[in-house]
Structures are given as C-alpha cells and as structure tokens.
Design a protein around this motif. Structure first.
Motif, PDB file in Angstrom:
ATOM      1  N   CYS A 199      -7.585   2.333  -3.745  1.00 16.28           N
ATOM      2  CA  CYS A 199      -8.442   1.840  -2.658  1.00 16.28           C
ATOM      3  C   CYS A 199      -9.345   2.934  -2.116  1.00 16.28           C
ATOM      4  N   ALA A 200      -8.870   4.168  -2.110  1.00 12.80           N
ATOM      5  CA  ALA A 200      -9.659   5.306  -1.627  1.00 12.80           C
ATOM      6  C   ALA A 200      -9.003   6.585  -2.096  1.00 12.80           C
ATOM      7  N   PHE A 218       0.838  -1.190   0.000  1.00 15.83           N
ATOM      8  CA  PHE A 218       0.000   0.000   0.000  1.00 15.83           C
ATOM      9  C   PHE A 218       0.883   1.255   0.000  1.00 15.83           C
ATOM     10  N   ARG A 277      -3.113   0.298  -3.795  1.00 14.41           N
ATOM     11  CA  ARG A 277      -2.438  -0.993  -3.639  1.00 14.41           C
ATOM     12  C   ARG A 277      -1.579  -1.213  -4.889  1.00 14.41           C
ATOM     13  N   GLU A 327     -11.276   4.972   4.884  1.00 10.52           N
ATOM     14  CA  GLU A 327     -12.117   4.362   3.850  1.00 10.52           C
ATOM     15  C   GLU A 327     -11.472   3.099   3.281  1.00 10.52           C
ATOM     16  N   ALA A 328     -10.165   3.136   3.099  1.00  9.81           N
ATOM     17  CA  ALA A 328      -9.458   1.977   2.546  1.00  9.81           C
ATOM     18  C   ALA A 328      -9.281   0.861   3.566  1.00  9.81           C
TER      19      ALA A 328
END
Length: 225
Positions: free
Chosen positions: A28-29, A2, A19, A53-54
């Motif tokens: 992811c967000a 990440f 990612r 969020e992720a």
C-alpha cells in the motif's frame, strides 16, 4: 489485514504498509532511503509517512514484520527495537524475516542465486538460494573466501543479488542483478502465511553472525600509588 514492515539490515532504511489477503500481498505504501548512518533518524518518520500515504491508522494494523538480518549491529538493532516497541504499544504480534531470505525470494525468477549484503570489513553476509529457497544457512566471509567459492560451484549459482554482490561482483566472479536491497513486498510475502493464520508472535532475534567490536575488560588493572 494490514501489516507494518520494517528492515534495517542494510543501508536501506525501509518501512512499508502492506495488505495481506488470501490472494497475496499488496504493498500500500513504502518509504526507502539508502543511508547507512540514518536508520535512527529516518525509520520512525518513514513509518509515519507510510501509514499516512496508505491511509491506514495504527489501530488497523494486525502485525509487524521485521527483517532480522544478518546486518551491522547498530542499524539492525534500530529496526528491531522500533518494531518491538511499536508492536508492544499496539498489542500486535511480531514476525521476523531473514534479510538475505527477502533478497533470495525477490530473485526467485533468476534460478540459483547468491544473495550478498555488505558486512563491512571487506566481508559479505551471504547465502545461496534456488528459486527463492535457501540452499545454505546465512554466513559471513570475505567475498574471495573458499567457502563462498565452494558454495557457488556446488550449487550451480550463476548470478548474485544484493549490495554486496554489486560491490564485489568482480571478486565473486558473478554478474550482479537486482534487487540491491530487500523489498517490502518480499519481506511481507515471507511472513504472509503466519499473518493469515494468526500465528503467535515471535521474538525478534537478530542474526549478527559476528561478535561486536566492543568487549568488556577482562579485569581491572591495579592502580599504582
């Protein structure tokens, strides 16, 4: 792996979590707010919101990616200082990506493009790209400047992207297309190979392209008594 992605070289206050895998980059967000005067207030909250969020903890991050401009001095400094501080606190490598390069990468499917952001003072930061590859170095100039016109003609540019392209489409004589602002996906994609390879972190050197407005006084003036 990440990575945290930041960009503050335009009015878009941008933060995201991606990612990075062998097959590519997955967003992811992302949090993006267009406000030229709110980078200092919004960037850190955007980072926190994107992490939440992720569902990614800070300790899960492997790298920090930051847009290095060109861009206005104050907003660009906010992003780079935030990225450097975050990376230092977590012991993470930092990787810089040109803000115009991210626009050019996102517009790769459009062929030969002019990437232009608003440099204020009725000027643009600009560079030409072919299928996402830079044809010219980043520069700053008036949209009607001969150097811009010459580059457009010499490289067969037919479309422009970025906020500067939308604002000065008539002057540039080019149709404006998306993207308007650098996207998290493109910023991450341009740093992905370095992240996968575990390359040494880089100093986040800003591309200001012009001198700051404020200058130190040359000498002290004598005081009359």
């Amino acid at each position: 792996m990440f990575a945290l992605v930041l960009d503050s070289g335009t009015p878009a206050v941008t933060a995201g979590i991606v990612r990075v895998a062998a097959a590519g980059v997955e967003v992811c967000a992302a949090r993006v707010t267009v406000d030229a005067r709110a980078h200092g207030e919004l960037l850190a909250p955007h980072v926190a919101a994107a992490l939440a969020e992720a569902g990614v903890a800070r300790g899960d991050l492997a790298a920090v990616v930051a847009g290095v401009g060109p861009g206005p001095y104050t907003s660009l400094r906010v992003g780079l200082v935030t990225a450097a501080a975050f990376a230092q606190a977590l012991g993470l490598p930092t990787y810089g990506v040109g803000t115009l390069d991210a626009l050019g990468h996102a517009a790769a499917g459009l062929g030969r493009v002019l990437a232009a952001t608003d440099a204020r003072r009725r000027e643009i930061y600009w560079a030409a790209y072919a299928d996402g590859r830079p044809l010219t170095p980043p520069a700053v100039a008036a949209p009607a400047a001969a150097e811009v016109r010459d580059a457009v003609a010499a490289h067969g540019v037919a479309v422009a992207v970025g906020e500067g392209a939308a604002r000065y489409a008539e002057v540039l004589g080019l149709p404006a297309a998306e993207p308007t602002y650098p996207a998290v996906a493109s910023l991450a994609a341009l740093a992905a190979d370095r992240i996968r390879a575990g390359a040494p972190g880089e100093a986040l050197t800003p591309r200001y392209l012009r001198r700051p407005d404020a200058v130190a006084a040359a000498a002290r003036k004598p005081v009359r008594r």
